[in-house]
Design a protein around this motif. Structure first.
Motif, PDB file in Angstrom:
ATOM      1  N   HIS A  61       0.790  -1.223   0.000  1.00 11.59           N
ATOM      2  CA  HIS A  61       0.000   0.000   0.000  1.00 11.59           C
ATOM      3  C   HIS A  61       0.821   1.272   0.000  1.00 11.59           C
ATOM      4  O   HIS A  61       0.360   2.293  -0.482  1.00 11.59           O
TER       5      HIS A  61
ATOM      6  N   PRO B  35       4.562   1.740  -0.798  1.00 12.81           N
ATOM      7  CA  PRO B  35       5.961   1.380  -1.047  1.00 12.81           C
ATOM      8  C   PRO B  35       6.852   2.611  -1.053  1.00 12.81           C
ATOM      9  O   PRO B  35       6.383   3.729  -1.276  1.00 12.81           O
TER      10      PRO B  35
ATOM     11  N   ASP C 161      11.979  -4.531  -7.698  1.00 12.17           N
ATOM     12  CA  ASP C 161      11.052  -4.241  -8.802  1.00 12.17           C
ATOM     13  C   ASP C 161      10.186  -5.409  -9.212  1.00 12.17           C
ATOM     14  O   ASP C 161       9.632  -5.432 -10.298  1.00 12.17           O
ATOM     15  N   LYS C 162      10.079  -6.404  -8.374  1.00 14.44           N
ATOM     16  CA  LYS C 162       9.274  -7.545  -8.782  1.00 14.44           C
ATOM     17  C   LYS C 162       7.932  -7.551  -8.078  1.00 14.44           C
ATOM     18  O   LYS C 162       7.113  -8.406  -8.334  1.00 14.44           O
ATOM     19  N   PHE C 163       7.758  -6.623  -7.176  1.00 13.24           N
ATOM     20  CA  PHE C 163       6.543  -6.646  -6.367  1.00 13.24           C
ATOM     21  C   PHE C 163       5.331  -6.427  -7.261  1.00 13.24           C
ATOM     22  O   PHE C 163       5.289  -5.508  -8.058  1.00 13.24           O
ATOM     23  N   ARG C 164       4.353  -7.295  -7.105  1.00  9.20           N
ATOM     24  CA  ARG C 164       3.154  -7.186  -7.935  1.00  9.20           C
ATOM     25  C   ARG C 164       1.934  -6.962  -7.070  1.00  9.20           C
ATOM     26  O   ARG C 164       1.900  -7.388  -5.928  1.00  9.20           O
ATOM     27  N   ARG C 165       0.975  -6.309  -7.651  1.00 10.91           N
ATOM     28  CA  ARG C 165      -0.236  -5.994  -6.901  1.00 10.91           C
ATOM     29  C   ARG C 165      -1.460  -6.465  -7.667  1.00 10.91           C
ATOM     30  O   ARG C 165      -1.368  -6.762  -8.859  1.00 10.91           O
TER      31      ARG C 165
END
Lengths: 646, 598
Positions: B137, B139, B156-160
């Motif tokens: 929520h 970053p 940079d791999k965080f996905r939502r």
């Protein structure tokens, strides 16, 4: 059927000849149909139906059409539409697996719901009126609630961020619109053969809507003839893009599934639409160039292209074209008939893997923050693997840069603070002047117009990630501005990310056939991608609250007036005298009270005969009734007064 | 090393099912006491300057995209798992969720995306989930040292997947004591916030009627065997029966056993809400307005019995699937009204409209008593003093208000003191810290009494404030404090009112009572002494500990009390503020009234 067709053809030729004679135009109306099939790396198959209908320029008065849909031409004439595109989409385009840098994806990857944009050929002051009328006309034509785009809070006038530079452009989208057959049927009605014959006969509703992605698009543009006295011609392009999952029996997970037209759609093609000038089926295979030699002149070499160790096709292609990243097989379906239907199949023999060309930066958008008061929108751009290979890099001041346009509409209840715009490039915060080349902001006005943000970013070529965040306050809506639907939250329409220096096109090595689909692929199209739709939960009042308020207010009113009247009406002196006189004779009072109490507890009516006269009771009742009515009327009036103040 | 292998394995498993997988690193250090953070929302990811790579956790998360969905909403499944020493039971919870996840990857009815988060529970259950939610929520786009740690590159791999509609935390622990498999539901989040009741109802309905689980919520076990509660229960049962014979429509009588169960559950529900500490990882979701509950399943067989596992997997996954399906099919959000309630059993609740009445009746006496005392006090003052200043009738309360204000200020300072005590260099044990706190507070109290005239209960000046006026102002202050608290955390206010209201009402100067030697006044003095003893926060803590079965005496009590308070402020519980700023000053004021020299 075939005989019928054969008897029709001369008639048609005669008719078109007559038409040509009657109107004296140089070219006749043309219709062509095409279907492009493309296996996707994630074991799905893309089917792209393409229909093009051309009406040549002719005299502006007394227009009759033979193939071109009258509804559309009337629309164009009435609202002076120069260019327009309407799309209905369900599902999300997977940029990672389905590609983002070919003409197909840049033109057909659309945001969820309805998107409409139009350029008008009217004076600047009339553009908004034309737009409003157009939305209503389209709404009726396509059985969709496009008329919601009429409200000035739902559309915007992009200047350069959309890709088309025009001040007569209007853009709007409805993310919540559900797409179903209801929208497809009127769209098919515009085709001369509807879905009865030709390629469009493949459109079996259950299989089309079972897909992972479904986008039907209607694009029309007017072509100026350049001659005096002649009106403008119209080119109507209708496409339907579906991504289907072929049913597979193979257990092996890395094996591509084999499919045929009949297994995908449950139908076969029997002959082309007789009104179509050309009707072709294309099969595009990406990523298979390595093992072929330059010359395909010999029959064996050509044969090897479609029947080899990797895969084989069930039908022999009429032509094979090569483009920079793959092969294109062309099939002509004129030869097929009832007895020999056209049922193209692709049979994979060996597991094969390839990847699609992706846009230079992959965009994702999300909401930040918590609570019902404020938040932030962030757009994250990530470099893809194919970024280095792509053309379209520019050198400015000796630096290699990538340009990215961001176009975003904010509904008015998202009150954006534009000064909070923050840009991070590779985890370093940058000042606006470093990366921002151009920016155009039109702030929203409460309940009047939506806000719009257009940005042009100039990022270094070696960029790994870029993030943009902008803060907003959530607005409060008036009670009648909430939609009557289930309260899910409110949508922020998709943002459009386009790359003005990158253009996607298919580059064929051989000379082109006259197919409209291929020529549209060969044209350079802007690389663009839409982000997700966002859902913003706004503070929602409890709509049962007014009811509670009315109830409690009425109770309080009743209590207050009741006790007040009681006090006013009572004559204490009289009562005391009466009590004194009664005190002597009264004996059974307590007993009667007890009797009443027990009766009340047991829930039975009192058996004792009532001594009061019915007339007295009725009059008492009527005063009570009148009192109640007055009370309710007062409460209603008060409610009306409070709810209508604005 | 073992942890890395496990994480990779889970990630591989998820991606084979067609999910998008990513890893998220987080720092185990989380909550730090900051006096101003009580009512602020979840703070953005504050990066520590000296991030060490020695200890960090890694969450594994997978997202299934709904095939035809629009990606606006998502449902979250959380399974805490200790990657280093996770037991068989934890592995079972992974198994259930994995089974479900592979099913969901294939179904076509999904309209919301599904996120499966395997939280690294080496650093507790709560922290990894909170860290993941913070990254989701809010970053930080800035560079972080943590990303460079280890070979796992997570940058940079965080996905939502859009706005979260609901979240379910699944845990399998221990063997069930009953014949059936047991499902415990935990719902309390920070500051007594509850998820929407509909979520609990859905889970309870599916678990009881479809899958045959025995569903329970937490209860105070010691209450079940208490005889006085039993007697009350029997009385209620008898009254109910009597009412039923009188009028067959009156069915309010319940069996004694139900009454006992209900009261024990209600007490536990009230206590956990009042404490303001989340009862599980679901608490982290509430900070982002996401409805979440923790489901703790206890199977009735030992975890290594293979034959039973299959059945258990099936029923657990079916329960979760049913819940997810219910949320998935819901176009709207849960109805906004059902957030304020107290549970008396998994299927019964007391709504806000009912429980507010008890509190309102309790508190309503305060302003009335304050008004009457004020009038009495004014009369007494008018009689005793005949100076011209008595004309300022309406300013009589000012002296008392000064005292009340001074003591509230003192309460505020005492509340903030732990922050400075924590800043004292060197390692101190909790009991040492509590001693430091106690001494500084009491010396501060003495200073307050010494500097502000008329404040001390031991001053012999006769012309000090009239005790009746003082009591009146105290009661008003307590009333305001309780009402404010009832908005922030109702359960705290309710329990606080139960303690504070009788104390405030009954307290009277002890000297006249002793002088008069009448039984009524002596009894009153005795009662107020007892109530005041109980009302001292440390004493209260000891008693509540005793109720829950742990006796504590002496110095260890101080240490325990300190740790308890530390946990309160670490969780940003408003109960801590209530104790420091409402309860403590009012208690001191009551003490002042008790020893008032009049």
């Amino acid at each position: 059927m075939a005989s019928l067709v054969r008897s029709w053809i001369p008639l048609l030729i005669l008719q078109s000849f007559l038409v040509a004679v009657a109107f004296g135009s140089k070219e006749a109306e043309q219709f062509s149909e095409a279907l492009l099939l493309k296996p996707l790396p994630d074991r799905k198959v893309l089917a792209h139906f393409h229909f093009e209908n051309r009406a040549p320029p002719s005299n502006s008065h007394g227009r009759h059409h033979h193939l071109f849909p009258k509804a559309i031409s009337q629309l164009v004439q009435k609202f002076r539409v120069k260019e327009m595109e309407l799309s209905f989409t369900q599902g999300r385009w997977n940029h990672e697996h389905w590609g983002g840098f070919d003409p197909l994806s840049s033109m057909n990857a659309k945001p969820v719901g309805v998107e409409l944009w139009a350029v008008f050929d009217v004076p600047q002051s009339q553009v908004d009126t034309s737009w409003k009328n157009l939305t209503h006309a389209l709404s009726g034509l396509f059985c969709a609630s496009i008329n919601f785009l009429e409200s000035s809070t739902s559309y915007a006038a992009p200047t350069w961020g959309f890709g088309t530079n025009s001040d007569k452009l209007r853009y709007g989208s409805l993310p919540r619109e559900a797409v179903c057959t209801e929208n497809l049927t009127p769209w098919l009605k515009l085709l001369p053969c509807r879905d009865k014959d030709g390629i469009s006969a493949l459109m079996n509703r259950p299989s089309v809507y079972r897909g992972f992605y479904h986008s039907q698009r209607l694009h029309l543009s007017t072509v100026e003839s350049g001659q005096e006295g002649l009106g403008s011609g119209i080119v109507l392009e209708q496409t339907l893009t579906v991504v289907l999952q072929p049913e597979t029996t193979s257990v092996e997970t890395n094996m591509q599934p084999s499919w045929s037209l009949s297994s995908l759609f449950g139908r076969k093609v029997v002959g082309s639409c007789v009104l179509a000038k050309s009707s072709n089926v294309y099969l595009q295979l990406e990523g298979r160039l390595g093992h072929e030699s330059k010359n395909v002149d010999t029959e064996i070499e050509a044969h090897k292209l479609w029947k080899n160790a990797d895969f084989d096709l069930s039908l022999k292609p009429d032509r094979v074209l090569r483009e920079s990243s793959g092969l294109l097989f062309i099939f002509d379906i004129d030869k097929s008939s009832d007895s020999e239907p056209f049922d193209l199949g692709l049979n994979w023999k060996l597991p094969s893997k390839w990847s699609c060309q992706q846009a230079p930066l992959q965009a994702s958008r999300f909401l930040m923050g918590s609570g019902n008061e404020r938040g932030a929108i962030a757009i994250l751009l990530k470099a893809t693997e194919s970024q280095e290979k792509l053309p379209g890099r520019e050198l400015t001041d000796g630096r290699c840069t990538i340009k990215a346009n961001i176009f975003q509409i904010f509904p008015w209840y998202i009150k954006v603070y534009y000064h909070t715009l923050q840009i991070f490039v590779d985890q370093q915060q940058k000042t606006d002047s470093e990366v921002l080349k151009k920016i155009n902001v039109s702030p929203s006005t409460d309940k009047v117009s939506s806000g719009m943000l257009e940005m042009m970013l100039e990022l270094p070529c070696e960029v790994k990630s870029a993030a943009i965040s902008i803060e907003y306050d959530k607005g409060f809506l008036h009670i009648d501005e909430y939609p009557p639907d289930a309260n899910q939250g409110f949508d922020i329409p998709s943002a459009l990310i386009s790359f003005p220096s990158h253009h996607a096109s298919l580059d064929f090595q051989e000379e082109l056939s006259k197919s409209p689909l291929l020529s549209s692929f060969k044209e350079k199209s802007l690389v663009r991608s839409y982000t997700e739709v966002l859902l913003v939960p706004l503070t929602t009042p409890d709509f049962s609250m007014p009811y509670n308020v009315i109830t409690i207010t009425c109770t309080i009113f009743a209590l207050y007036f009741g006790s007040l009247l009681n006090v006013l009406r009572r004559r204490i002196g009289e009562e005391e005298r009466f009590l004194k006189s009664q005190a002597g004779k009264k004996t059974g009072g307590v007993k009667q009270l007890l009797l009443r109490l027990t009766a009340k507890i047991r829930g039975r009516p009192i058996e004792a005969p009532s001594s009061e006269s019915p007339a007295a009771e009725s009059s008492f009742l009527s005063t009570k009734l009148i009192f109640k009515i007055i009370l309710i009327a007062g409460a209603a009036a008060a409610w009306q007064y409070f709810s209508t103040d604005k | 090393m073992k942890a890395r292998v496990f994480q990779k394995l889970i990630g591989k498993y998820m991606s084979e099912m067609g999910a998008e997988v990513y890893y998220q690193k987080f720092h185990p250090e989380g909550n730090q006491f900051h006096p101003l953070h009580f009512f602020s929302g979840p703070d953005s990811y504050t990066l520590l300057d000296n991030v060490s790579c020695a200890s960090y956790g890694v969450n594994v998360a997978g997202i299934i995209r709904a095939p035809r969905g629009d990606g606006k909403e998502s449902i979250v499944l959380v399974t805490p798992y200790d990657f280093i020493n996770g037991g068989d039971y934890e592995a079972l919870s992974l198994g259930i969720t994995g089974t479900l996840f592979s099913l969901l990857a294939r179904v076509t009815w999904l309209s919301k995306d599904i996120i499966w988060l395997v939280a690294d529970s080496r650093y507790g259950d709560y922290r990894p989930v909170a860290a993941w939610l913070t990254e989701y929520h809010s970053p930080s786009f800035k560079d972080s040292d943590l990303l460079k740690c280890g070979e796992l590159n997570t940058a940079d791999k965080f996905r939502r997947a859009g706005t979260m509609a609901a979240a379910l935390v699944l845990k399998v622990d221990g063997r069930s004591e009953r014949f059936e498999d047991t499902l415990s539901i935990y719902a309390e989040a920070s500051n007594g916030q509850m998820p929407n009741l509909d979520l609990i109802n859905v889970v309870n309905y599916l678990a009881v009627h479809r899958q045959g689980f025995y569903v329970k919520v937490e209860k105070v076990v010691s209450l079940l065997s208490s005889s006085w509660l039993k007697i009350i229960g029997e009385i209620f049962e008898a009254v109910g029966k009597l009412a039923h014979t009188l009028n067959p429509d009156w069915n309010f009588g319940i069996p004694t056993a139900d009454y006992l169960e209900g009261s024990a559950t209600l007490a536990s529900s009230l206590y956990s809400q009042a404490l303001g500490i989340p009862t599980g990882p679901h608490g982290a979701f509430r900070d982002y307005q996401v409805d979440a509950i923790t489901l703790k399943v206890s199977p009735r067989f030992p975890p290594d019995s293979k034959t039973r596992q299959h059945d258990f997997f099936l029923r657990g996954a079916k329960l979760l699937e049913g819940t997810i399906r219910s949320v998935n099919n819901l176009l709207e959000k849960f109805h906004q009204s059902f957030f304020l309630y107290l549970l008396t059993s998994p299927s019964k609740f007391i709504s806000v409209g009912v429980y507010m009445i008890a509190f309102a009746l309790l508190v309503a006496s305060l302003p009335m008593v304050a008004a009457s005392l004020y009038i009495d006090g004014c009369k007494a003052l008018n009689n005793s003093t005949l100076n011209p200043a008595g004309n300022f009738k309406s300013w009589k309360w000012l002296d008392a208000a000064k005292q009340v204000f001074a003591l509230h200020l003192f309460g505020l300072i005492v509340t903030l003191l732990p922050y400075f005590i924590c800043q004292v260099p060197g390692q101190h044990s909790p009991s040492n810290r509590s001693i430091m706190w106690g001494t500084t507070s009491s010396s501060l109290l003495l200073i307050t009494f010494a500097t502000i005239p008329g404040c001390s209960p031991f001053s012999s000046r006769r012309h000090g404030t009239n005790w009746a006026v003082l009591k009146s102002v105290t009661i008003s202050a307590a009333f305001i404090g309780l009402c404010l608290m009832s908005i922030i955390n109702f359960a705290t206010a309710e329990i606080g009112a139960l303690l504070l209201v009788p104390t405030c009402l009954i307290v009277q100067p002890i000297k006249p009572a002793l002088r008069s030697r009448r039984i009524k006044s002596l009894l009153g003095a005795f009662c107020s002494m007892v109530l005041l003893t109980i009302g001292f926060p440390v004493m209260l803590f000891a008693i509540s500990k005793g109720l829950f079965g742990e006796g504590l005496v002496g110095l260890s009590l101080g240490g325990e009390f300190w740790t308890w308070l530390e946990s309160l402020w670490a969780w940003k519980s408003a109960t801590y503020l209530y104790i420091g700023m409402v309860h403590l000053p009012c208690w001191l004021l009551c003490l002042c009234i008790l020893f008032h020299p009049s």
